[in-house]
Design a protein around this motif. Sequence first.
Motif, PDB file in Angstrom:
ATOM      1  N   UNK A  25      -1.823 -15.466   8.361  1.00 24.26           N
ATOM      2  CA  UNK A  25      -0.922 -14.841   7.394  1.00 24.26           C
ATOM      3  C   UNK A  25      -1.358 -15.134   5.960  1.00 24.26           C
ATOM      4  N   UNK A  26      -1.721 -16.379   5.671  1.00 20.97           N
ATOM      5  CA  UNK A  26      -2.182 -16.738   4.327  1.00 20.97           C
ATOM      6  C   UNK A  26      -3.485 -16.025   3.987  1.00 20.97           C
ATOM      7  N   UNK A  27      -4.378 -15.933   4.963  1.00 23.17           N
ATOM      8  CA  UNK A  27      -5.641 -15.240   4.735  1.00 23.17           C
ATOM      9  C   UNK A  27      -5.402 -13.751   4.474  1.00 23.17           C
ATOM     10  N   UNK A  28      -4.450 -13.186   5.215  1.00 21.07           N
ATOM     11  CA  UNK A  28      -4.124 -11.776   5.006  1.00 21.07           C
ATOM     12  C   UNK A  28      -3.531 -11.525   3.639  1.00 21.07           C
ATOM     13  N   UNK A  29      -2.680 -12.443   3.171  1.00 17.65           N
ATOM     14  CA  UNK A  29      -2.101 -12.285   1.836  1.00 17.65           C
ATOM     15  C   UNK A  29      -3.193 -12.348   0.765  1.00 17.65           C
ATOM     16  N   UNK A  30      -4.152 -13.227   0.953  1.00 20.26           N
ATOM     17  CA  UNK A  30      -5.256 -13.330  -0.003  1.00 20.26           C
ATOM     18  C   UNK A  30      -6.070 -12.030  -0.022  1.00 20.26           C
ATOM     19  N   UNK A  31      -6.359 -11.485   1.162  1.00 19.24           N
ATOM     20  CA  UNK A  31      -7.101 -10.233   1.233  1.00 19.24           C
ATOM     21  C   UNK A  31      -6.300  -9.077   0.646  1.00 19.24           C
TER      22      UNK A  31
ATOM     23  N   UNK B  97      -4.209  -9.255  -1.833  1.00 17.00           N
ATOM     24  CA  UNK B  97      -4.321  -9.331  -3.286  1.00 17.00           C
ATOM     25  C   UNK B  97      -5.653  -8.791  -3.776  1.00 17.00           C
ATOM     26  N   UNK B  98      -6.717  -9.112  -3.065  1.00 19.53           N
ATOM     27  CA  UNK B  98      -8.028  -8.598  -3.457  1.00 19.53           C
ATOM     28  C   UNK B  98      -8.094  -7.092  -3.276  1.00 19.53           C
ATOM     29  N   UNK B  99      -7.469  -6.591  -2.229  1.00 14.78           N
ATOM     30  CA  UNK B  99      -7.431  -5.147  -1.974  1.00 14.78           C
ATOM     31  C   UNK B  99      -6.776  -4.419  -3.141  1.00 14.78           C
ATOM     32  N   UNK B 100      -5.693  -4.956  -3.645  1.00 16.46           N
ATOM     33  CA  UNK B 100      -5.018  -4.340  -4.787  1.00 16.46           C
ATOM     34  C   UNK B 100      -5.871  -4.392  -6.040  1.00 16.46           C
ATOM     35  N   UNK B 101      -6.534  -5.545  -6.271  1.00 14.80           N
ATOM     36  CA  UNK B 101      -7.364  -5.684  -7.465  1.00 14.80           C
ATOM     37  C   UNK B 101      -8.527  -4.692  -7.453  1.00 14.80           C
TER      38      UNK B 101
ATOM     39  N   UNK C  97      -4.736   4.822  -4.382  1.00 15.90           N
ATOM     40  CA  UNK C  97      -5.574   5.206  -3.255  1.00 15.90           C
ATOM     41  C   UNK C  97      -5.392   4.297  -2.081  1.00 15.90           C
ATOM     42  N   UNK C  98      -4.190   3.835  -1.838  1.00 18.62           N
ATOM     43  CA  UNK C  98      -3.928   2.914  -0.729  1.00 18.62           C
ATOM     44  C   UNK C  98      -3.239   1.689  -1.216  1.00 18.62           C
ATOM     45  N   UNK C  99      -2.474   1.810  -2.282  1.00 18.55           N
ATOM     46  CA  UNK C  99      -1.785   0.651  -2.850  1.00 18.55           C
ATOM     47  C   UNK C  99      -0.753   0.115  -1.874  1.00 18.55           C
ATOM     48  N   UNK C 100      -0.647  -1.209  -1.815  1.00 20.91           N
ATOM     49  CA  UNK C 100       0.300  -1.844  -0.910  1.00 20.91           C
ATOM     50  C   UNK C 100       1.379  -2.514  -1.725  1.00 20.91           C
ATOM     51  N   UNK C 101       2.441  -2.917  -1.035  1.00 24.93           N
ATOM     52  CA  UNK C 101       3.547  -3.596  -1.708  1.00 24.93           C
ATOM     53  C   UNK C 101       3.077  -4.936  -2.257  1.00 24.93           C
ATOM     54  N   UNK C 102       3.800  -5.419  -3.279  1.00 16.68           N
ATOM     55  CA  UNK C 102       3.444  -6.689  -3.904  1.00 16.68           C
ATOM     56  C   UNK C 102       4.021  -7.888  -3.147  1.00 16.68           C
ATOM     57  N   UNK C 103       4.830  -7.653  -2.109  1.00 11.24           N
ATOM     58  CA  UNK C 103       5.467  -8.757  -1.389  1.00 11.24           C
ATOM     59  C   UNK C 103       4.450  -9.603  -0.636  1.00 11.24           C
ATOM     60  N   UNK C 104       4.938 -10.762  -0.110  1.00  8.31           N
ATOM     61  CA  UNK C 104       4.041 -11.695   0.583  1.00  8.31           C
ATOM     62  C   UNK C 104       3.411 -11.070   1.811  1.00  8.31           C
ATOM     63  N   UNK C 105       4.133 -10.169   2.486  1.00 13.06           N
ATOM     64  CA  UNK C 105       3.630  -9.536   3.704  1.00 13.06           C
ATOM     65  C   UNK C 105       3.136  -8.123   3.441  1.00 13.06           C
ATOM     66  N   UNK C 106       2.849  -7.808   2.162  1.00 11.87           N
ATOM     67  CA  UNK C 106       2.377  -6.467   1.842  1.00 11.87           C
ATOM     68  C   UNK C 106       1.038  -6.150   2.488  1.00 11.87           C
ATOM     69  N   UNK C 107       0.241  -7.169   2.749  1.00 17.32           N
ATOM     70  CA  UNK C 107      -1.085  -6.929   3.352  1.00 17.32           C
ATOM     71  C   UNK C 107      -0.987  -6.302   4.738  1.00 17.32           C
ATOM     72  N   UNK C 108       0.156  -6.467   5.385  1.00 16.12           N
ATOM     73  CA  UNK C 108       0.312  -5.887   6.725  1.00 16.12           C
ATOM     74  C   UNK C 108       0.338  -4.373   6.685  1.00 16.12           C
ATOM     75  N   UNK C 109       0.604  -3.786   5.499  1.00 12.22           N
ATOM     76  CA  UNK C 109       0.656  -2.329   5.388  1.00 12.22           C
ATOM     77  C   UNK C 109      -0.660  -1.705   5.022  1.00 12.22           C
TER      78      UNK C 109
END
Length: 260
Positions: free
Chosen positions: A59-65, A67-71, A241-253
Amino acid sequence: MSDNTSRMRTIFRSKTTKALDRIEDPRDTLDDSYDQQVKLLHEVRRAVAEVATAKKRIELQGQEMGGRYQRLGVQARDALTQGHEDLARAALERRALLEGEVAKLQAQYTSLEKQASQLQERERRLTDQIAAFRVEKETIKATYTASAAQVRANEAVAGLSANIDDIGTSLDRARDRVAQMQARAAATDELLSSGVLKDLTAAPDADIERQLAAITAQAEIDRQLQSMKDGAGSGGAKGSGGRVDDGANGWLGIGQGPAT
């Protein structure tokens, strides 16, 4: 001769039964069975903790990814706004690769969630089973102790031989062994059914599938780039182009729907 042989067999069975009684106290057998079940419960609880730890790490690794996906999406838009289409394309290509890694994390996360749920259910059922076994164990031990004391008292009063309790004691020992084996079988069955098996064998023609996936990914990048150009021409890009939510579990989307 036949009568002597029969008497010898009876004496041998009697002495053997008494030796077994001294070696294998049914109360000790019940206690050993209970201890084994408690050890199994500890193993299940340790497995639950290990799965929870692995799930949190993913879960922590996914959250980090995430954030990078959004950047990378923001960088692509900024580069395109400043007229650097090559940088925008590079950012989108990196984000496409990152999306594949996130998809693998999502699959692992889902698998661990399922396994954690199964282990927690096994733990609950095994805990209830052990509690019920403990009550029955203590009841049987108390009954056995009282019955044995009563037999000895009756024999002492009547002056009978202690051999008279051989049949009853054998029956008690058989019942105790059946209860012990049933409890162990049930506990072992619960643990065996908690595993999650996955087929790790590579599919045939995997190389063709990878090439087709790469072509599809490149076409998606071209589509997102064109969408950004269209957005910039109409007054500014409004989507990531694929923006995800800013929440902690946004990476799941990430990668779960078409880019907008």
